[in-house]
Write a protein that holds these residues in place. Sequence first.
Motif, PDB file in Angstrom:
ATOM      1  N   PHE A 180       0.927  -0.146   2.662  1.00  0.00           N
ATOM      2  CA  PHE A 180       0.607  -0.482   1.271  1.00  0.00           C
ATOM      3  C   PHE A 180      -0.146  -1.796   1.189  1.00  0.00           C
ATOM      4  CE2 PHE A 180       4.923  -1.491   2.430  1.00  0.00           C
ATOM      5  CZ  PHE A 180       5.263  -2.701   1.852  1.00  0.00           C
ATOM      6  N   ARG A 181      -1.118  -1.820   0.305  1.00  0.00           N
ATOM      7  CA  ARG A 181      -1.980  -2.996   0.119  1.00  0.00           C
ATOM      8  C   ARG A 181      -1.384  -3.898  -0.951  1.00  0.00           C
ATOM      9  NH1 ARG A 181      -7.918  -3.010   1.940  1.00  0.00           N
ATOM     10  NH2 ARG A 181      -7.625  -1.753   3.825  1.00  0.00           N
ATOM     11  N   VAL A 182      -1.244  -5.160  -0.593  1.00  0.00           N
ATOM     12  CA  VAL A 182      -0.712  -6.144  -1.529  1.00  0.00           C
ATOM     13  C   VAL A 182      -1.783  -7.214  -1.701  1.00  0.00           C
ATOM     14  CG1 VAL A 182       1.170  -7.756  -1.982  1.00  0.00           C
ATOM     15  CG2 VAL A 182       1.620  -5.665  -0.687  1.00  0.00           C
ATOM     16  N   ARG A 183      -2.102  -7.552  -2.945  1.00  0.00           N
ATOM     17  CA  ARG A 183      -3.158  -8.538  -3.167  1.00  0.00           C
ATOM     18  C   ARG A 183      -2.587  -9.950  -3.047  1.00  0.00           C
ATOM     19  NH1 ARG A 183      -5.110  -6.421  -8.583  1.00  0.00           N
ATOM     20  NH2 ARG A 183      -2.872  -6.094  -8.542  1.00  0.00           N
ATOM     21  N   GLU A 315      -2.364  -5.843   4.135  1.00  0.00           N
ATOM     22  CA  GLU A 315      -1.878  -4.466   4.226  1.00  0.00           C
ATOM     23  C   GLU A 315      -0.571  -4.480   4.993  1.00  0.00           C
ATOM     24  OE1 GLU A 315      -4.798  -1.326   4.680  1.00  0.00           O
ATOM     25  OE2 GLU A 315      -3.456  -0.310   6.080  1.00  0.00           O
TER      26      GLU A 315
END
Lengths: 444, 177
Positions: A180-183, A315
């Motif tokens: 999962f992509r975390v900003r 990510e």
Amino acid sequence: MFVDDDLFAQEVRQIFGRAWLLVGHESQIPNPEDFIQSKMGTDSVIVTRTRQDKVVVLLNSCRHRGMKVCRVDEGKARAFTCPYHGWTYSTDEERVSRPGELAGVPGFDVHYEGRLDKAEWGLKSARVRAYKGTIWATWDEQAPTLEAYLGGMLKWLDSALDHRNGDSGGSTLLVGVQKFRVRCNWKFPATNFVGDASHAVTHNSANMIKLNPSGKDGRRDERPSGHAAFGWPDLGHGGLGFLPRPEEEFPRPDTFQQFPAASNYLRAMAREHLRKRAGGIHYQGKGTIFPNMSFHEDQPRTLVVHHPVSATETEMWRYYLIDADAPDEIKDIFRHYYMTYSGPGGMTEQDDIENWESATRQSLGGMGQGLPFNYAQGLGESEPCDLMPGAVWCGRTITEQNQLIWLKRWQEFMEGRSWDQLMHRVEVEHDAVFPLKRSTAGAK
Amino acid sequence: MQDAMKAMLQLHEVSEFLYKEAELLSDRKYEEWLDTLAEDITYRMFVLRNLSGKAQPSEYLEGPLDISWFDEGKETITKRVQQIRTHQHWAEEPPSRTTRYLTNLRILETDSGAEPALVRTRCNFMVNRNRNEADDHCLYGHRIDLLARHQGTWRIRERKIYINQSTILMGNLSFIV
């Protein structure tokens, strides 16, 4: 520091180009020719088991124009062909002298007059070390062994990877990696898991609804006594764990009481653990291995890698561990708890993600960028811990010593120090010493 | 003719139920929404892998012990609602604003003889989630639901969610998908 593009580019080279990184688990590539696509820093890599049963890690980038030669998450292959110009790389040592070597080039005889040095133009390969199922890699031939790199933290990694009954190794992954992509900047999760015990307010809601698998207060089962932050100032690793004690003296409160099958399983395994390791010392803890790998040894038992994407994007890859031979019914109970706790759907991790994203966004502000953060909690309170080789502690969980230790290591890498210097085999002039309690720091 | 009428009526009834259920979530009437779930519901959103064309049949991890994004029953779904209601669940405080679109609804099979009667449906969905000042995300996919007859309406007994993202591109999944 958390949003700067130039610093990020430097991190990619100085840290991710040199450190040991977790790239996967052997259970993902059980058979010859199995491969997965993974990441080392911002690079895509192929992790594969060759026909000769050797685990290798290759840069997933064609040596002709750089295109990805492996474009799927997993599969089975002994050769990878670039879709751009057809260069083919083999991992079969019956065909090539080293896995990843260039094996075929269209027009080799005619257009290259047979003069292209295939041995020279293979996929770049990394140094690999498999440890109790986990697969680690580094680009740096000069790097120390994984064991030396981990130092005393290895005992804690063992507490995650060893079987609950005390057998060495014996864990495997549940199938499926949550990506999962975390900003956020990758350093926020890395320094969160290194031992940030003062962010309880983050998880108020998870505590209030009693995620605790025994149905009691909180989001996790009661912990044994002696829980504290331990950090390794010379290595950059740190976490929250337990003061080492003789196996016979290590307390084990009942856990998973809402799930009798799991509770009984853990109790039975703990008895075996005690029997197998009688007379030994019990080491147990969780935390961050510098730079970007974190793990939980029990609740929930997971490994996670914070892959840097850009200064403001990360990510995360979450892997879930389980005793390989546990009955399916038991695996399922743990699996359910893991998923309600961790990952973007996890009732605990959701609130962590909110913190990291928001902290990153605010750090982009004109004033926010230049404003120093406070890391003063517990500063100067740490002392060496004789029971944990190389570690310091201050007797409690709530301290920022580990974040400072991690940041100190970050700086050492960013300065481009040699491995002799990084492993403290030689002294560095004017080196900042990690501040300890006056009484233990020795005469200045 | 009569069969066709019956099928139309059933499709209408089922779609009304699913639209209403989606509306309860968008309107944040979570406690009412929980009443649309059967006590023994299984609610699962699968992890998707980016695989080669030949391997597509297994692109979703559907094994009983495989990791999912969610895979749970009513007890923990209820906890998710309770968590939002604490007003200290920072990923949902301030709350997400969501709109759900359901299309391509089809009834795959019916079992009127079962007790209670069962209907399996398939639909495409899109959820738009907007949060804070400028967070805006969409999740697309399809869903296979098993509905069980309950007091003149339906209850959801099984929900399988198949999304198009192999990597979740929206930070957290704190809203109920």
